[in-house]
Design an enzyme around this catalytic site. Sequence first.
Site, PDB file in Angstrom:
ATOM      1  N   ARG A 255       4.701 -13.067  10.119  1.00 42.59           N
ATOM      2  CA  ARG A 255       5.816 -11.278   9.582  1.00 42.59           C
ATOM      3  C   ARG A 255       6.745 -11.225  10.257  1.00 42.59           C
ATOM      4  NH1 ARG A 255       1.536  -7.416   9.379  1.00 42.59           N
ATOM      5  NH2 ARG A 255       3.469  -6.070   9.851  1.00 42.59           N
TER       6      ARG A 255
ATOM      7  N   GLU B 194       0.685  -1.181  -0.163  1.00 41.43           N
ATOM      8  CA  GLU B 194       0.088   0.019   0.223  1.00 41.43           C
ATOM      9  C   GLU B 194       0.770   1.306   0.218  1.00 41.43           C
ATOM     10  OE1 GLU B 194      -2.089  -0.249   3.437  1.00 41.43           O
ATOM     11  OE2 GLU B 194      -3.841   2.245   2.613  1.00 41.43           O
TER      12      GLU B 194
ATOM     13  N   LYS C 144       3.682   0.942   9.984  1.00 41.02           N
ATOM     14  CA  LYS C 144       4.202   2.174   8.222  1.00 41.02           C
ATOM     15  C   LYS C 144       3.017   3.788   9.398  1.00 41.02           C
ATOM     16  CE  LYS C 144       3.158  -0.048   4.952  1.00 41.02           C
ATOM     17  NZ  LYS C 144       2.769   0.135   3.777  1.00 41.02           N
TER      18      LYS C 144
HETATM   19  P1  ATP Z   1       2.167  -1.494   7.916  1.00 42.10           P
HETATM   20  O1  ATP Z   1       1.657  -2.052   8.647  1.00 42.10           O
HETATM   21  O2  ATP Z   1       3.519  -1.715   7.836  1.00 42.10           O
HETATM   22  O3  ATP Z   1       2.229  -0.680   6.705  1.00 42.10           O
HETATM   23  P2  ATP Z   1       1.117  -3.374   5.767  1.00 42.10           P
HETATM   24  O4  ATP Z   1       1.322  -4.707   6.169  1.00 42.10           O
HETATM   25  O5  ATP Z   1      -0.032  -3.108   6.003  1.00 42.10           O
HETATM   26  O6  ATP Z   1       2.509  -3.049   6.512  1.00 42.10           O
HETATM   27  P3  ATP Z   1       1.351  -3.247   2.997  1.00 42.10           P
HETATM   28  O7  ATP Z   1       2.039  -2.460   2.440  1.00 42.10           O
HETATM   29  O8  ATP Z   1       0.139  -3.675   3.086  1.00 42.10           O
HETATM   30  O9  ATP Z   1       1.604  -3.178   4.293  1.00 42.10           O
HETATM   31  O10 ATP Z   1       2.902  -4.664   3.310  1.00 42.10           O
HETATM   32  C1  ATP Z   1       2.416  -5.760   1.768  1.00 42.10           C
HETATM   33  C2  ATP Z   1       3.396  -6.129   1.672  1.00 42.10           C
HETATM   34  O11 ATP Z   1       4.133  -6.729   2.966  1.00 42.10           O
HETATM   35  C3  ATP Z   1       2.148  -7.241   2.542  1.00 42.10           C
HETATM   36  O12 ATP Z   1       1.739  -9.175   1.840  1.00 42.10           O
HETATM   37  C4  ATP Z   1       2.669  -7.656   3.854  1.00 42.10           C
HETATM   38  O13 ATP Z   1       2.192  -8.425   4.928  1.00 42.10           O
HETATM   39  C5  ATP Z   1       3.615  -7.659   3.837  1.00 42.10           C
HETATM   40  N1  ATP Z   1       4.485  -7.099   5.098  1.00 42.10           N
HETATM   41  C6  ATP Z   1       4.253  -6.296   5.575  1.00 42.10           C
HETATM   42  N2  ATP Z   1       4.677  -5.771   6.673  1.00 42.10           N
HETATM   43  C7  ATP Z   1       5.505  -7.211   6.937  1.00 42.10           C
HETATM   44  C8  ATP Z   1       6.710  -7.993   7.514  1.00 42.10           C
HETATM   45  N3  ATP Z   1       6.918  -6.994   9.368  1.00 42.10           N
HETATM   46  N4  ATP Z   1       7.039  -9.049   7.812  1.00 42.10           N
HETATM   47  C9  ATP Z   1       6.522  -9.543   6.297  1.00 42.10           C
HETATM   48  N5  ATP Z   1       5.858  -9.386   5.767  1.00 42.10           N
HETATM   49  C10 ATP Z   1       4.836  -8.346   5.706  1.00 42.10           C
HETATM   50 MG    MG Z   2      -1.753  -3.059   4.041  1.00 44.95          MG
END
Ligand code: ATP
Ligand code: MG
Length: 564
Positions: free
Chosen positions: A269, A43, A279
Amino acid sequence: MNKVENSNTEENKKSLNFIEAIVEKDLKEGKNDGRVQTRFPPEPNGYLHIGHAKAICIDFGIAERYNGVCNLRFDDTNPIKEDAEYVEAIKDNIHWLGFEWGEIFHASDYFQQLWDFAVKLIKEGKAYIDEQSAEEIAKQKGTTTKSGTNSPYRDRPIEENLALFEKMNSGDLPEGSMVLRAKIDMAAANMHLRDPLIYRIIHTPHHMTGTTWKAYPMYDFAHGQCDYFEGVTHSICTLEFDVHRPLYDWFIDQLADSDYRPHQYEFNRLNLTYTMMSKRRLLELVEKKLVSGWDDPRMPTLAGLKRRGYTPASIRNFIDRIGYTKYDGMIDLALLEHSIREDLNAKTARVSGVLDPIKLIITNYPEDKTEKMVTVNNPEDDTMGIREISFTKELYIERDDFMEDAPKKYFRLTPGNETRLKSAYIVKCTGCKKDEKGNVVEVYAEYDPLTKSGMPDSGRKVKGTIHWISVHHSINTEVRLYDRLFTVEDPANAKDKDLKELINPDSLKVLNNCKVEECLKDAQPGDSFQFQRIGYFNVDIDSTPDKLVFNRTVPLRDSWAKKK
Ligand code: ATP
Ligand code: MG
């Protein structure tokens, strides 16, 4: 676990992770016509962090290994938080890690198709407009042990639903006034199947589609369908989406008109000690100016790690080491630091850097003499060759390499004691000069010409070796010493705490009077070195032609391990 026939021998030595095993099984069974297609779906609401690297490595890694393709898809279903700046940074980061996407897509590319699918659901009696508030809807949701209650709008006539859905997108209705919900089962054991929200009204313009849309699909409604439209075979995400999978499959079942189905697989994760990975929280650090920006070298963002001196290889090796499993855990930050040490140990030249300089005068060395001492650039890599360093009467050494009243086991400079100056001579400390406050300002020693490094062993046993730089062959630099950003081991768990209270006040120390060898004067931002005996340092982008700025990537040894 089984080894693969078609992958190369190097990789064959490693056992497969569970996702690779699934992909191989699917290939063996001829699923998806032998196709492997993944996607990385960030995202664009912030910079990527080290956790995303874990997702990137599996999404792109699977495609690479099985001759498939991994597309980059920006999951931009919420215009409020998203920005084009983030899109560019995300692309940079992926390339930096060494991966290449097939195509770039946006969830917003599918807004029309998603809308049409929602209309189809309404027409089939599988979706309805709910005019209740978010609180009322939440109250009817029930609990894990108690069924939910049907919305009073659940049986609204199809025509009315269609008209209201159009109205949701007209811009005439305030945000939150109504939502579109899938009509599934308010008694389902899985809470996500209890008539989930699929569309909501948002008036903020979208970074890609501007003001075309006022009704936006929810993540759950968009994600699986995008996978389907693109032909994704293995949709890999993190464990928290495990409970969303039945809903993912339900939508696809309503949409699919052939046997093809994308499948979702979940892995653990990455959680790192002393590190925050959301983020939203990282944005808060930036906005409150608790760090200098998204690329502050203390940030766990890929931009921050890069600036700090982390290499793509070190990050990929780290991800490889921790692996992919089905249970959540916490990884010690020390493991990430180990990976960068290992990589820089193999790749960097050893140079002298003195962080807290004090002068050492070799009293019996000629005033105007300069000797060229030969030193190996990297004992781990002969191809990096040797270089000459200048030795003169006046040298800089680390202040703590001299002690006036030293304990017994102190093998460095203390009056009467002999120490080796690395790649040069054995010197015997003879004393020091102090200012009126009693601070040591100069240290004195005598050298023994017969002990020049490389000469036949004089048989002399000297326990300490220290580094040095000729005063007239040194340059002044700024050095930024970084430490972990948070004082608590699990800052992500301290959600209610003010970020300020969690920050390590010693996470950044700026030293302004450091000395490095003059051979570094043309070093470029990003160049990394080992300052021998101290740690790994790289040139920061804040450097100017007049003054280099170095970041400490990581000390030579884990200083926290000792403190425990
Ligand atoms: P955040 O909560 O940090 O904003 P998010 O999951 O909302 O993370 P996205 O941009 O939606 O962030 O994530 C893109 C991809 O990265 C998704 O498939 C998500 O599952 C993966 N991802 C995000 N954080 C992690 C993590 N700590 N470890 C492994 N994969 C991750
Ligand atoms: Mg997300």
